[in-house]
Design a protein around this motif. Structure first.
Motif, PDB file in Angstrom:
ATOM      1  N   THR A   2       3.511  43.287  95.021  1.00  0.00           N
ATOM      2  CA  THR A   2       2.979  42.602  93.745  1.00  0.00           C
ATOM      3  C   THR A   2       2.198  41.241  94.435  1.00  0.00           C
ATOM      4  O   THR A   2       2.481  40.694  95.369  1.00  0.00           O
ATOM      5  CB  THR A   2       3.806  42.000  92.804  1.00  0.00           C
ATOM      6  OG1 THR A   2       4.823  41.040  93.355  1.00  0.00           O
ATOM      7  CG2 THR A   2       4.654  43.256  92.330  1.00  0.00           C
ATOM      8  N   THR A   3       1.186  40.928  93.408  1.00  0.00           N
ATOM      9  CA  THR A   3       0.744  39.654  94.061  1.00  0.00           C
ATOM     10  C   THR A   3       0.388  38.513  92.698  1.00  0.00           C
ATOM     11  O   THR A   3       0.534  39.056  91.470  1.00  0.00           O
ATOM     12  CB  THR A   3      -0.721  39.885  94.367  1.00  0.00           C
ATOM     13  OG1 THR A   3      -1.328  38.546  95.104  1.00  0.00           O
ATOM     14  CG2 THR A   3      -1.632  40.359  93.487  1.00  0.00           C
ATOM     15  N   THR A   4       0.029  37.459  92.824  1.00  0.00           N
ATOM     16  CA  THR A   4      -0.048  36.347  91.831  1.00  0.00           C
ATOM     17  C   THR A   4      -1.664  36.465  91.436  1.00  0.00           C
ATOM     18  O   THR A   4      -2.555  36.080  92.578  1.00  0.00           O
ATOM     19  CB  THR A   4       0.409  35.141  91.977  1.00  0.00           C
ATOM     20  OG1 THR A   4       1.804  35.216  92.005  1.00  0.00           O
ATOM     21  CG2 THR A   4       0.177  34.185  90.809  1.00  0.00           C
ATOM     22  N   LEU A   5      -2.194  36.483  90.324  1.00  0.00           N
ATOM     23  CA  LEU A   5      -3.473  36.488  90.115  1.00  0.00           C
ATOM     24  C   LEU A   5      -3.671  35.659  88.821  1.00  0.00           C
ATOM     25  O   LEU A   5      -3.027  35.720  87.822  1.00  0.00           O
ATOM     26  CB  LEU A   5      -4.146  37.902  89.882  1.00  0.00           C
ATOM     27  CG  LEU A   5      -5.496  38.276  89.812  1.00  0.00           C
ATOM     28  CD1 LEU A   5      -5.928  38.065  91.111  1.00  0.00           C
ATOM     29  CD2 LEU A   5      -5.957  39.520  89.574  1.00  0.00           C
ATOM     30  N   PRO A   6      -4.744  34.798  88.850  1.00  0.00           N
ATOM     31  CA  PRO A   6      -5.043  33.785  87.662  1.00  0.00           C
ATOM     32  C   PRO A   6      -5.639  34.658  86.620  1.00  0.00           C
ATOM     33  O   PRO A   6      -6.448  35.678  87.036  1.00  0.00           O
ATOM     34  CB  PRO A   6      -6.093  32.849  88.152  1.00  0.00           C
ATOM     35  CG  PRO A   6      -6.676  33.302  89.511  1.00  0.00           C
ATOM     36  CD  PRO A   6      -5.539  34.313  89.956  1.00  0.00           C
ATOM     37  N   LEU A   7      -5.224  34.699  85.488  1.00  0.00           N
ATOM     38  CA  LEU A   7      -5.847  35.571  84.202  1.00  0.00           C
ATOM     39  C   LEU A   7      -6.801  35.036  83.524  1.00  0.00           C
ATOM     40  O   LEU A   7      -6.953  33.497  83.016  1.00  0.00           O
ATOM     41  CB  LEU A   7      -4.807  35.890  83.379  1.00  0.00           C
ATOM     42  CG  LEU A   7      -3.515  36.825  84.121  1.00  0.00           C
ATOM     43  CD1 LEU A   7      -2.435  37.138  83.148  1.00  0.00           C
ATOM     44  CD2 LEU A   7      -4.099  37.847  84.992  1.00  0.00           C
ATOM     45  N   PHE A   8      -7.959  35.715  82.972  1.00  0.00           N
ATOM     46  CA  PHE A   8      -8.949  35.147  82.047  1.00  0.00           C
ATOM     47  C   PHE A   8      -9.003  36.071  80.753  1.00  0.00           C
ATOM     48  O   PHE A   8      -9.641  37.173  80.761  1.00  0.00           O
ATOM     49  CB  PHE A   8     -10.141  35.029  82.773  1.00  0.00           C
ATOM     50  CG  PHE A   8     -11.347  34.190  81.894  1.00  0.00           C
ATOM     51  CD1 PHE A   8     -11.252  34.279  80.335  1.00  0.00           C
ATOM     52  CD2 PHE A   8     -12.255  33.446  82.663  1.00  0.00           C
ATOM     53  CE1 PHE A   8     -12.097  33.575  79.914  1.00  0.00           C
ATOM     54  CE2 PHE A   8     -13.050  32.948  82.020  1.00  0.00           C
ATOM     55  CZ  PHE A   8     -13.049  32.672  80.725  1.00  0.00           C
ATOM     56  N   PRO A   9      -8.031  35.925  79.784  1.00  0.00           N
ATOM     57  CA  PRO A   9      -8.225  37.009  78.818  1.00  0.00           C
ATOM     58  C   PRO A   9      -9.523  36.923  77.971  1.00  0.00           C
ATOM     59  O   PRO A   9      -9.808  35.993  77.742  1.00  0.00           O
ATOM     60  CB  PRO A   9      -6.891  36.205  78.015  1.00  0.00           C
ATOM     61  CG  PRO A   9      -6.304  35.356  78.859  1.00  0.00           C
ATOM     62  CD  PRO A   9      -7.154  35.012  79.789  1.00  0.00           C
ATOM     63  N   LEU A  10      -9.828  38.269  77.643  1.00  0.00           N
ATOM     64  CA  LEU A  10     -11.120  38.192  76.893  1.00  0.00           C
ATOM     65  C   LEU A  10     -11.207  39.355  75.717  1.00  0.00           C
ATOM     66  O   LEU A  10     -10.321  40.208  75.934  1.00  0.00           O
ATOM     67  CB  LEU A  10     -12.069  38.852  77.824  1.00  0.00           C
ATOM     68  CG  LEU A  10     -12.794  37.540  78.838  1.00  0.00           C
ATOM     69  CD1 LEU A  10     -13.814  38.177  79.825  1.00  0.00           C
ATOM     70  CD2 LEU A  10     -13.132  36.359  78.151  1.00  0.00           C
ATOM     71  N   GLY A  11     -12.129  39.268  75.107  1.00  0.00           N
ATOM     72  CA  GLY A  11     -11.953  40.272  73.805  1.00  0.00           C
ATOM     73  C   GLY A  11     -13.143  41.436  74.194  1.00  0.00           C
ATOM     74  O   GLY A  11     -13.517  42.055  73.407  1.00  0.00           O
TER      75      GLY A  11
END
Length: 221
Positions: A2-11
């Motif tokens: 597993t890895t850590t990834l910054p998230l950008f939630p979008l529609g």
């Protein structure tokens, strides 16, 4: 792994190999962009994940996210007045979201595992050229119905994604394609989607815009 990834939630749904321009104005995503550009976050990539419930901006923001998203590779970040940015990105690897951390950074961090296709049996692999031909024929039918053009289509890796990205499909359709782990089934899916949409256009004499896309308009402030 597993890895850590910054998230950008979008529609909307980002598909591998396709481009996604973004206008960044919210403070936390401004900070995400700065961290990507300065190297505070290695790799110049972040995760785009479609919102299942909630909103891209405003109080509370997204309250539920889809389980599978797509890595966005940052190609260019153009700074604008007041700390805003215009980003150029392209879709990379798919990932499965295992956990979300909303406390350690100004933006969401996701614990993710990368998602690959399941290897196809030999007989399925041999049928891929025929499936690609069927998908391209359905795409041309859709384009003729929607835009009255007859595009030249080249067979490429990730063909199903490329065809879907050039059509007005719903978020649910795009998410289904993103989650599918068989190229053969993706080609069958996109062929059916194109034929369905071409039939709707012929009946309505208009191109319907997905509701999710109507809400994904550039924000200016």
């Amino acid at each position: 792994m597993t890895t850590t990834l910054p998230l950008f939630p979008l529609g909307t749904v980002l598909l591998p190999g396709t481009s996604l321009p973004l206008h960044v104005f919210e403070p936390r995503y401004r900070q995400l962009t700065v961290d990507l550009v300065t190297g505070e976050l290695p790799g110049r990539s972040f995760g785009v994940v479609a919102i299942r419930q909630g909103w891209e901006v405003g109080p509370g923001n997204a309250t539920a996210l889809h389980a599978v998203g797509c890595e966005a590779l940052l190609i260019d970040a153009k700074p604008l007045p007041d700390g805003r940015f215009d980003l150029s990105t392209t879709g990379g690897r798919r990932f499965r979201l295992l956990d979300v951390d909303g406390e350690s950074a100004p933006y969401l961090l996701g614990e993710v595992e990368w998602v690959d296709d399941v290897p196809a049996p030999a007989e399925i692999a041999e049928a891929l050229p025929l499936l690609a031909d069927g998908a391209m024929a359905a795409f041309r039918r859709y384009r003729r119905a929607a835009f009255e053009d007859d595009p030249t289509v080249a067979k490429t890796d990730g063909l199903a994604y490329a065809l879907a990205n050039d059509c007005l499909l719903t978020l649910e359709d795009r998410q289904r394609l993103l989650e599918e782990r068989s190229e053969a089934r993706r080609l069958r899916l996109v062929r059916r989607m194109m034929h369905r949409e071409a039939g709707i256009i012929a009946a309505l004499h208009a191109v319907p815009a997905p509701i999710a896309e109507l809400g994904h308009l550039p924000h200016r402030n």
